[in-house]
Design an enzyme around this catalytic site. Sequence first.
Site: not given
Length: 325
Positions: A40-41, A43, A46, A158
Amino acid sequence: MRKKANAPSKEESPGLNYHRWIPYFELARATDNFSEANLLGRGNIGKVYKGSLDDELLVAVKVLNLEVEGASRSFDAECRTLGQVRHRNLVKIISTCSNLEFKALVLEFMPNLSLDKWLYSENQHFLTLLQRINIMLDVSLGLDYLHHQHHHVIVHCDLKPSNILLDENMVAHISDFGIAKLMLIDNKSTTSTNNIGTIGYMAPEYGLTRGVTIRGDVYSFGILLLELVTGKKPVDTMFSGELNLRQWVCNAYPTAVMDIVDNNILRIEFTNLQQHLDRMNILHKCLLSIIEVGLLCSKDLPNERLLMRDVVPRLQKIKNGVLVN
């Protein structure tokens, strides 16, 4: 024996309400062995995968890269933080999985993914003005809870579009508390961290003092407001030197704001010219109000920024004005 049976496992983090215990092998099955197809993405520390557990519950599995310095500390901090917060506009934690070689958070899955994807995907989705206002209000309510209503002050550090997730009803939920900090209930107190924020959303004082306060989150929220109105990322190539997103908006405020607004917001069909003029006038006033909040939140000096408890009623008033008209 009852006492032993009810005692928490050593692997469990205190304060978490687990819906279930999820072993590593179930997470591996759920994500097809953490396949790129389920990614999904990515960071700072991780990756996040979509998964379907053995009972068919859809989840988001955030797997930490343990080679990154501080990843384990971030995991422990995230567990403690997420285990203590309960709010409609914050992503809920379902469980954790942790051993010496693997650490992961199991989070509720958001079918409409992130705000970032809605704003900037190749097949660009269309967010109406009311949807954008609802998202801004949802995020402000979540931050207001973290800053002013929780028994400890919690700083996110963030806030950005990729950390705002949307559920099936397009309700926004703040995610990714990996570098969130618990603070004493004293807005003047600060705590420092070596990994603060993302370029473009990071408060200017972070580069000077490395101090973290709730007003840093307010700055990020202000930039987010301006981004939602303009459709421009704060790191867009058009910004260079001393020109940044905030300064660009300032230059257009208040006389030329319609020149910088995301064209998707202006996609409104009218039956006649008078209706067009009336609606555009209402739209102009609404956008001025939103931009004003964004500029007040993103002032250079922290003490000059609004607090989230003051932002919420302003956005609620703006939303009510849109609904009435």
